[in-house]
Write a protein that holds these residues in place. Structure first.
Motif, short mmCIF file in Angstrom:
data_model
loop_
_atom_site.label_atom_id
_atom_site.label_comp_id
_atom_site.label_asym_id
_atom_site.label_seq_id
_atom_site.Cartn_x
_atom_site.Cartn_y
_atom_site.Cartn_z
N ILE A 176 38.61 42.37 35.99
CA ILE A 176 38.38 42.52 37.40
C ILE A 176 38.03 44.04 37.55
O ILE A 176 38.41 44.87 37.26
CB ILE A 176 39.83 42.36 38.06
CG1 ILE A 176 40.23 40.88 37.83
CG2 ILE A 176 39.57 42.38 39.62
CD1 ILE A 176 41.59 40.41 38.38
N ASN A 177 36.84 44.24 38.38
CA ASN A 177 36.74 45.41 38.79
C ASN A 177 37.61 45.95 39.95
O ASN A 177 37.38 45.71 40.98
CB ASN A 177 34.96 45.70 39.31
CG ASN A 177 34.01 45.09 38.03
OD1 ASN A 177 34.16 45.47 37.15
ND2 ASN A 177 33.14 44.20 38.74
N MET A 311 35.78 41.29 45.92
CA MET A 311 36.32 40.26 46.95
C MET A 311 37.18 40.79 47.86
O MET A 311 37.92 41.96 47.39
CB MET A 311 37.31 39.33 45.91
CG MET A 311 37.86 38.04 46.70
SD MET A 311 38.85 36.87 45.58
CE MET A 311 39.95 36.33 46.92
N GLU A 312 37.09 40.26 49.04
CA GLU A 312 37.83 40.92 50.27
C GLU A 312 39.18 40.31 50.12
O GLU A 312 39.37 39.26 50.28
CB GLU A 312 36.96 40.66 51.45
CG GLU A 312 35.94 41.52 51.71
CD GLU A 312 36.12 42.85 52.12
OE1 GLU A 312 37.48 42.89 52.82
OE2 GLU A 312 35.55 43.69 51.68
N ASP A 344 49.93 36.71 42.56
CA ASP A 344 49.19 35.68 43.38
C ASP A 344 47.94 36.19 43.95
O ASP A 344 47.03 35.31 43.84
CB ASP A 344 50.40 35.35 44.39
CG ASP A 344 51.53 34.56 44.06
OD1 ASP A 344 51.36 33.33 44.01
OD2 ASP A 344 52.39 35.24 43.35
N ARG A 345 47.93 37.36 44.06
CA ARG A 345 46.68 38.00 44.62
C ARG A 345 45.69 38.22 43.44
O ARG A 345 44.39 37.89 43.77
CB ARG A 345 46.67 39.19 45.17
CG ARG A 345 47.27 38.96 46.53
CD ARG A 345 47.14 40.30 47.63
NE ARG A 345 47.87 40.25 48.78
CZ ARG A 345 47.97 40.98 49.71
NH1 ARG A 345 47.55 42.36 49.56
NH2 ARG A 345 48.35 40.80 51.14
N MET A 350 40.80 35.86 40.47
CA MET A 350 40.31 35.57 39.32
C MET A 350 39.76 34.00 39.54
O MET A 350 38.76 33.72 38.83
CB MET A 350 41.19 35.39 38.15
CG MET A 350 41.65 36.90 37.81
SD MET A 350 42.67 37.10 36.32
CE MET A 350 41.38 36.40 34.87
N ASN A 351 40.49 33.10 40.41
CA ASN A 351 40.01 31.92 40.92
C ASN A 351 38.55 31.97 41.53
O ASN A 351 37.61 31.22 41.21
CB ASN A 351 40.93 31.37 41.75
CG ASN A 351 42.17 30.62 40.94
OD1 ASN A 351 41.95 30.22 39.60
ND2 ASN A 351 43.07 30.14 41.53
N GLN A 352 38.54 32.90 42.45
CA GLN A 352 37.28 33.03 43.22
C GLN A 352 36.24 33.37 42.33
O GLN A 352 34.97 32.95 42.55
CB GLN A 352 37.52 33.59 44.53
CG GLN A 352 36.27 33.80 45.39
CD GLN A 352 36.59 34.30 46.77
OE1 GLN A 352 37.56 33.98 47.43
NE2 GLN A 352 35.82 35.03 47.39
#
Length: 453
Positions: A176-177, A311-312, A344-345, A350-352
């Motif tokens: 994740i960046n 991602m926002e 959870d976030r 990671m899902n998106q």
């Protein structure tokens, strides 16, 4: 009529596939925590309300889930308070416990309660759910997991550096960046001093912390509503909007906060941490952000927040230094610093962005097809050796139609299927089918293990 099943708003069920994804996140984070020498603890889901109340500010107290006392909880309640519908005072009579709001305050209670059993500095990690009576919305839940890492009993700024290294390692591993935003509560205290509103530091930090959510105009309105005069609010604007590199911001702050001893101390601390980070090869960008306040009352020094860049979503990690959180439980002058990863976030990000390695979400690697009792017994013997070799494998429990068993394998995304019939049992072998290529081979158990690996 049967009751329609449901769950409370702001909570979620997780399927086996979703749990495999979440466990990948937990395992990745845990492995980094262990690498840096942190030890696990757990605390109860519920704490005494006396432990929780007053630690998160007025707004935080409102978000605590209270648990009604057992039995007839109204029996000892003051009837006049009930008649007045005074919920605040009535709550103290009908509720003694609450669900934990975070893991930090329970950790402080744990340290004080077990101070004679632990070694200082004490480095702990904790991965458990927390609860907040917040308004559910995208990225904000009423029940969610936190993955906390803290060290107490040390004032060293190298602890702050280590936490940023942990952030760097975790998000590199998860692919994740991110951007680390950093500030210091002493700097915010110094700013409150120089604008002539030192007694309103809590109001200022709570308002500034909402800047990303509600915008500058609304923040200024909130500051005015809290009693800050126009002159003080005007003085605050250029500081909130301060731009440039980290080094340029620090030089400006040294001038702006020249008359504030506590403010300059905060500048000194953050400058040291930023310099140390440069020397240890942290790849993640760290930005000095004066609008970062983190509304929790117990922070006294460095504060951190981590944002996902692709991602926002709100912050996915946050934390800071607390100089005397244990003091409220009777153990004075024990400084601590920690950060919390919002599992959870992170899961939503990671899902998106579809960041999971393929093999991280597959639980079973090999399925034995069941052709009957004798074949199943033969398969069970082979399965024992296969599982001991570290391969997740199972036998379909019923001698159902072949199509049904193969559909089961496909739906679970099982990579290999083992076929055992009369010929295989005679030869002491197993037919292995690759579900992706369709290729089949007759193998011994040892050959099968190597092929599946």
């Amino acid at each position: 009529m049967a009751q329609k099943p449901s769950i409370p708003k702001g909570t979620r069920d997780f399927s086996p596939v979703e749990m495999a994804k979440r466990n990948y996140i937990f395992d990745t984070i845990k492995s980094v925590f262990l690498k840096y020498g942190y030890q696990p603890i757990e605390t109860p889901a519920m704490e005494n309300l006396s432990t929780l109340m007053g630690k998160y500010g007025e707004e935080g107290d409102k978000l605590l889930f209270k648990i009604l006392n057992s039995g007839d909880y109204l029996a000892k309640a003051d009837e006049s308070l009930l008649a007045q519908k005074n919920s605040v005072k009535t709550t103290t009579q009908i509720s003694e416990k609450g669900l934990r709001y975070d893991l930090t305050v329970p950790f402080a209670r744990f340290v004080v309660q077990h101070q004679n059993e632990i070694t200082f500095p004490f480095k702990r990690y904790q991965i458990q759910p927390v609860w907040r009576a917040d308004r559910p919305q995208k990225g904000r839940y009423r029940e969610f997991f936190q993955c906390d890492v803290d060290v107490v009993g040390s004032n060293s700024l190298f602890n702050e550096v280590e936490l940023i290294q942990i952030v760097d390692d975790v998000y590199k591993a998860l692919n994740i960046n991110v951007l680390v935003k950093m500030n210091n509560r002493k700097i915010l205290t110094g700013i409150a001093e120089i604008i002539g509103e030192a007694d309103k530091i809590i109001d200022i930090t709570v308002a500034i912390d909402k800047l990303d959510k509600i915008g500058l105009d609304k923040v200024n309105e909130e500051l005015a509503a809290k009693g800050l005069n126009t002159e003080a609010i005007d003085k605050l604007q250029p500081i909130i909007n301060l731009g440039g590199t980290n080094a340029e911001k620090i030089e400006t702050l040294k001038t702006v906060l020249a008359s504030s001893e506590v403010g300059l101390k905060g500048v000194e601390e953050i400058e040291k941490v930023l310099n140390y980070i440069e020397g240890v090869g942290v790849k993640t960008e760290v930005e000095l952000d004066l609008t970062l306040a983190r509304g929790l009352n117990y922070y006294t020094g460095a504060i951190f927040e981590v944002k996902a860049l692709d991602m926002e979503i709100g912050s996915i990690t946050g934390g800071g230094r607390y100089d005397d959180l244990t003091g409220i439980f009777g153990l004075k002058d024990v400084s601590g610093v920690g950060i919390s990863f919002g599992a959870d976030r992170i899961y939503d990000v990671m899902n998106q962005l579809d960041l999971y390695p393929k093999d991280s979400i597959v639980s079973t690697r090999l399925l034995f097809i069941n052709f009957g009792e004798q074949e199943a017994l033969y398969s069970l013997n082979a399965l024992q050796e296969i599982r001991e070799a570290g391969i997740n494998a199972e036998l379909f429990p019923d001698a159902a139609k072949m199509k049904k068993q193969m559909n089961y394998a496909n739906k679970k995304e099982i990579a290999f299927v083992a076929l055992v019939g009369e010929n295989e049992m005679k030869e002491g072998k197993i037919t292995l089918k690759n579900m992706n290529s369709g290729e089949q081979n007759l193998l011994t158990v040892k050959e099968l293990i190597e092929a599946v690996r």
